[in-house]
Enzyme design. Structure first.
Site, PDB file in Angstrom:
ATOM      1  N   HIS A 166       0.818  -1.224   0.000  1.00  0.00           N
ATOM      2  CA  HIS A 166       0.000   0.000   0.000  1.00  0.00           C
ATOM      3  C   HIS A 166       0.847   1.267   0.000  1.00  0.00           C
ATOM      4  O   HIS A 166       0.328   2.347  -0.247  1.00  0.00           O
ATOM      5  CB  HIS A 166      -0.927  -0.005   1.215  1.00  0.00           C
ATOM      6  CG  HIS A 166      -2.008  -1.043   1.103  1.00  0.00           C
ATOM      7  ND1 HIS A 166      -3.306  -0.738   0.799  1.00  0.00           N
ATOM      8  CD2 HIS A 166      -1.970  -2.392   1.209  1.00  0.00           C
ATOM      9  CE1 HIS A 166      -4.030  -1.850   0.737  1.00  0.00           C
ATOM     10  NE2 HIS A 166      -3.242  -2.870   0.993  1.00  0.00           N
ATOM     11  N   ASP A 374       3.472   9.620  -0.749  1.00  0.00           N
ATOM     12  CA  ASP A 374       2.273   8.870  -0.351  1.00  0.00           C
ATOM     13  C   ASP A 374       2.009   7.802  -1.403  1.00  0.00           C
ATOM     14  O   ASP A 374       2.048   8.095  -2.608  1.00  0.00           O
ATOM     15  CB  ASP A 374       1.068   9.826  -0.269  1.00  0.00           C
ATOM     16  CG  ASP A 374       0.061   9.418   0.797  1.00  0.00           C
ATOM     17  OD1 ASP A 374      -0.015   8.215   1.104  1.00  0.00           O
ATOM     18  OD2 ASP A 374      -0.641  10.309   1.314  1.00  0.00           O
TER      19      ASP A 374
HETATM   20  C1  GDG Z   1      -2.035   3.929   3.403  1.00  0.00           C
HETATM   21  C2  GDG Z   1      -1.033   4.573   2.443  1.00  0.00           C
HETATM   22  C3  GDG Z   1      -2.786   4.514   0.668  1.00  0.00           C
HETATM   23  C4  GDG Z   1      -8.424  10.027   8.063  1.00  0.00           C
HETATM   24  N1  GDG Z   1      -8.733  10.668   9.196  1.00  0.00           N
HETATM   25  C5  GDG Z   1      -9.822  10.077   9.676  1.00  0.00           C
HETATM   26  C6  GDG Z   1     -10.165   9.046   8.808  1.00  0.00           C
HETATM   27  N2  GDG Z   1      -9.304   9.046   7.847  1.00  0.00           N
HETATM   28  C7  GDG Z   1      -9.384   8.088   6.733  1.00  0.00           C
HETATM   29  C8  GDG Z   1      -9.555   8.797   5.429  1.00  0.00           C
HETATM   30  C9  GDG Z   1      -8.962   7.806   4.456  1.00  0.00           C
HETATM   31  C10 GDG Z   1      -7.915   7.074   5.300  1.00  0.00           C
HETATM   32  O1  GDG Z   1      -8.196   7.357   6.662  1.00  0.00           O
HETATM   33  C11 GDG Z   1      -6.526   7.582   5.030  1.00  0.00           C
HETATM   34  O2  GDG Z   1      -6.083   7.008   3.852  1.00  0.00           O
HETATM   35  P1  GDG Z   1      -4.834   7.597   3.068  1.00  0.00           P
HETATM   36  O3  GDG Z   1      -4.762   6.922   1.757  1.00  0.00           O
HETATM   37  O4  GDG Z   1      -5.016   9.068   2.920  1.00  0.00           O
HETATM   38  O5  GDG Z   1      -3.552   7.361   3.976  1.00  0.00           O
HETATM   39  P2  GDG Z   1      -2.858   6.186   4.896  1.00  0.00           P
HETATM   40  O6  GDG Z   1      -3.582   5.991   6.165  1.00  0.00           O
HETATM   41  O7  GDG Z   1      -1.449   6.614   5.035  1.00  0.00           O
HETATM   42  O8  GDG Z   1      -2.954   4.816   4.035  1.00  0.00           O
HETATM   43  C12 GDG Z   1      -1.772   5.399   1.413  1.00  0.00           C
HETATM   44  C13 GDG Z   1      -3.643   3.730   1.633  1.00  0.00           C
HETATM   45  O9  GDG Z   1      -2.863   3.034   2.590  1.00  0.00           O
HETATM   46  C14 GDG Z   1      -4.519   2.708   0.891  1.00  0.00           C
HETATM   47  O10 GDG Z   1      -3.775   1.841   0.090  1.00  0.00           O
HETATM   48  O11 GDG Z   1      -3.603   5.349  -0.120  1.00  0.00           O
HETATM   49  O12 GDG Z   1      -0.862   5.945   0.475  1.00  0.00           O
HETATM   50  O13 GDG Z   1      -0.112   5.399   3.160  1.00  0.00           O
HETATM   51  O14 GDG Z   1      -9.911   6.866   4.025  1.00  0.00           O
HETATM   52  O15 GDG Z   1     -10.928   9.088   5.234  1.00  0.00           O
HETATM   53  N3  GDG Z   1     -11.244   8.250   8.960  1.00  0.00           N
HETATM   54  C15 GDG Z   1     -12.017   8.487  10.058  1.00  0.00           C
HETATM   55  N4  GDG Z   1     -11.708   9.474  10.960  1.00  0.00           N
HETATM   56  C16 GDG Z   1     -10.632  10.301  10.817  1.00  0.00           C
HETATM   57  O16 GDG Z   1     -10.372  11.186  11.624  1.00  0.00           O
HETATM   58  N5  GDG Z   1     -13.131   7.736  10.215  1.00  0.00           N
END
Ligand code: GDG
Length: 466
Positions: A166, A374
């Site tokens: 990921h 990212d």
């Molecule tokens: C890894 C990789 C890749 C955020 N704050 C809250 C919350 N979130 C949710 C968002 C989003 C998820 O968390 C974050 O996803 P990201 O993709 O932005 O980042 P990572 O956590 O670093 O994820 C990344 C991912 O895996 C998938 O393959 O895209 O590059 O680093 O869905 O909405 N959700 C809730 N409360 C929050 O305060 N419920």
């Protein structure tokens, strides 16, 4: 047959099970975790009597009995408190995470961490080997389990094994710093298919394989030790229907209007939503915002910045520091530019329910997604899916996987603060109608590449592996 002895034809292994523990008063229950992976795998796992998910519950201690939540069969893998520190906080999040994100903070190399990483990976591999039926398909996820494909292949050569990373796979020059670089490549090459978020990730992986093993790689097909593995780019998507459904929900829209009013009904709302992580470039956007205010290019009379920073990995090196830096900057901007009773930056270091996030996406005229690195960034895609009127500007770092797909975003280099400032200022001066063509194009992309489609594409390719 007792549940523990059952054999399954589809096994998923990830660091965490697809559930989390929720307490109501004195009673706790398991509920499905939010997030892309759980939604992506729901169609193939939930209610499927032949599918099981192996992973950690999030509670340190020995593995407990298998259980079912929302149609997902869950098989807990135990991780002790000590292993949590060495395997999870240590090797996974203070060695691999920074190294794979371009060494934004210096990765630490400790043999005790590596030993624990190997031990936990062995436990996952043994668990999956025990669960999988003859000829089963296994899908292993992410950087916590890089050794599992190889260990599993040695124990169960009959299995079809897929792996998905990921996070980014770094440039070869960085990867080869890892003292255990050969073991990890060997681990990954136990898989028939190794999925990365982007073509660059897949190419970086093949170059590292080539340098470390001398294996021939032709068009991302790798021949090594008499076996063939393939690498490929499989950009992950979101549960677009769910997010779009929330954006259309009258209760969420009412909440959006309420938040907008609470913020003082500003003309322009800028928004950031991230785990509080040094890769996400939160301090970069705050610095750009501060300079724009100081130079009079944006005004506190009509602009507000909201930053949601979900607490994350507070025990790991680098995280306390980025928190301090971000909070200092928030204090600095509000101290210098805020008006009594009306801060210019609204900062929440709290996890928010997804309904609340979508309400914020609905009122954000400008979404700031500025990571230094990212793998994909799902927040960018969620914002786009939450804009049914096709307006809004996504300011998006070139160093996210999402930038490869969302080509009509305002792409910026987060290391170049002047370009970020120019993009933010220009975005603030655009009218809603100006933003429609770019947003409409991004919405098409997000609608066509959902999390479910991603899983289907990966699994179809895995089934086609010779
Ligand atoms: C890894 C990789 C890749 C955020 N704050 C809250 C919350 N979130 C949710 C968002 C989003 C998820 O968390 C974050 O996803 P990201 O993709 O932005 O980042 P990572 O956590 O670093 O994820 C990344 C991912 O895996 C998938 O393959 O895209 O590059 O680093 O869905 O909405 N959700 C809730 N409360 C929050 O305060 N419920």
């Amino acid at each position: 047959m007792a549940a523990g002895k059952q054999k399954w034809s589809f096994v998923v292994a990830a660091n965490r099970l697809p559930v989390r523990r929720v307490w109501e008063g004195d009673t706790a229950q398991w509920v499905p975790s939010p997030g892309g992976l759980v939604s992506a795998l729901r169609p193939v796992m939930s209610g499927n009597p032949d599918a099981v998910w192996a992973g950690w519950t999030g509670v340190p201690g020995p593995g407990t009995e298998p259980f079912e939540v929302d149609g997902f069969q869950c098989h807990p893998v135990g991780v002790s408190q000590g292993e949590l520190q060495l395997f999870y906080e240590g090797f996974s999040n203070a060695t691999l995470w920074p190294l794979f994100h371009d060494a934004l903070v210096p990765p630490e190399y400790h043999r005790t961490w590596w030993d624990a990483y190997r031990t936990v990976n062995q436990r996952y591999a043994a668990t999956v080997a025990d669960l999988a039926a003859p000829g089963a398909t296994v899908w292993i996820h992410d950087y916590h389990l890089l050794l599992v494909p190889g260990l599993l292949r040695a124990a169960r050569p009959d299995l079809r094994i897929g792996f998905f990373l990921h996070i980014p796979f770094p440039a070869r020059e960085l990867y080869i710093r890892l003292p255990w670089r050969a073991e990890i490549i060997d681990g990954l090459l136990g898989a028939d298919l190794i999925g990365l978020q982007t073509p660059l990730g897949a190419d970086n992986f093949c170059r590292a394989v080539n340098r470390i093993t001398g294996a021939k790689t032709t068009g991302r097909v790798i021949q090594h030790n008499g076996r063939t593995s393939q690498a490929g780019a499989f950009p992950i998507g979101i549960d677009t229907d769910r997010i779009a459904g929330l954006a259309a929900d009258p209760a969420v829209q009412a909440r959006a209007a309420e938040i907008h009013e609470t913020l003082g009904s500003p003309r322009t709302v800028l928004l950031g939503v991230d785990r509080l992580d040094y890769t996400k470039g939160i301090e970069v956007r705050l610095r750009a915002f501060r300079e724009l205010l100081a130079e009079g290019r944006l005004s506190v009379d009509d602009c507000v910045l909201v930053q949601i920073a979900e607490p994350s990995r507070s025990q790991v090196t680098g995280y306390a520091e980025v928190r301090r830096e971000v909070e200092q900057m928030v204090g600095d901007v509000n101290g210098n530019f805020g008006v009594m009773g009306r801060p210019v930056v609204h900062y929440l270091h709290q996890s928010q329910p997804i309904e609340e996030l979508v309400a914020m996406y609905l009122i954000a005229d400008i979404m700031l997604v500025t990571p230094l690195r990212d793998g994909m960034n799902l927040v960018a895609k969620e914002y786009v899916a939450s804009r049914p009127d096709n307006t809004g500007v996504l300011v998006l770092s070139e160093f996210t996987g999402a930038a490869q797909e969302l080509r009509t975003a305002e792409l910026i280099n987060p290391h170049d603060i002047e370009s970020l400032k120019t993009a933010m200022e220009a975005a603030a001066h655009r009218t809603g109608a100006d933003t429609v063509p770019a947003m409409r194009a991004m919405r098409r992309v997000v609608r066509s590449n959902t999390a479910q489609r991603w899983a289907e594409r990966f699994l179809a390719r895995l089934e086609a592996c010779e």
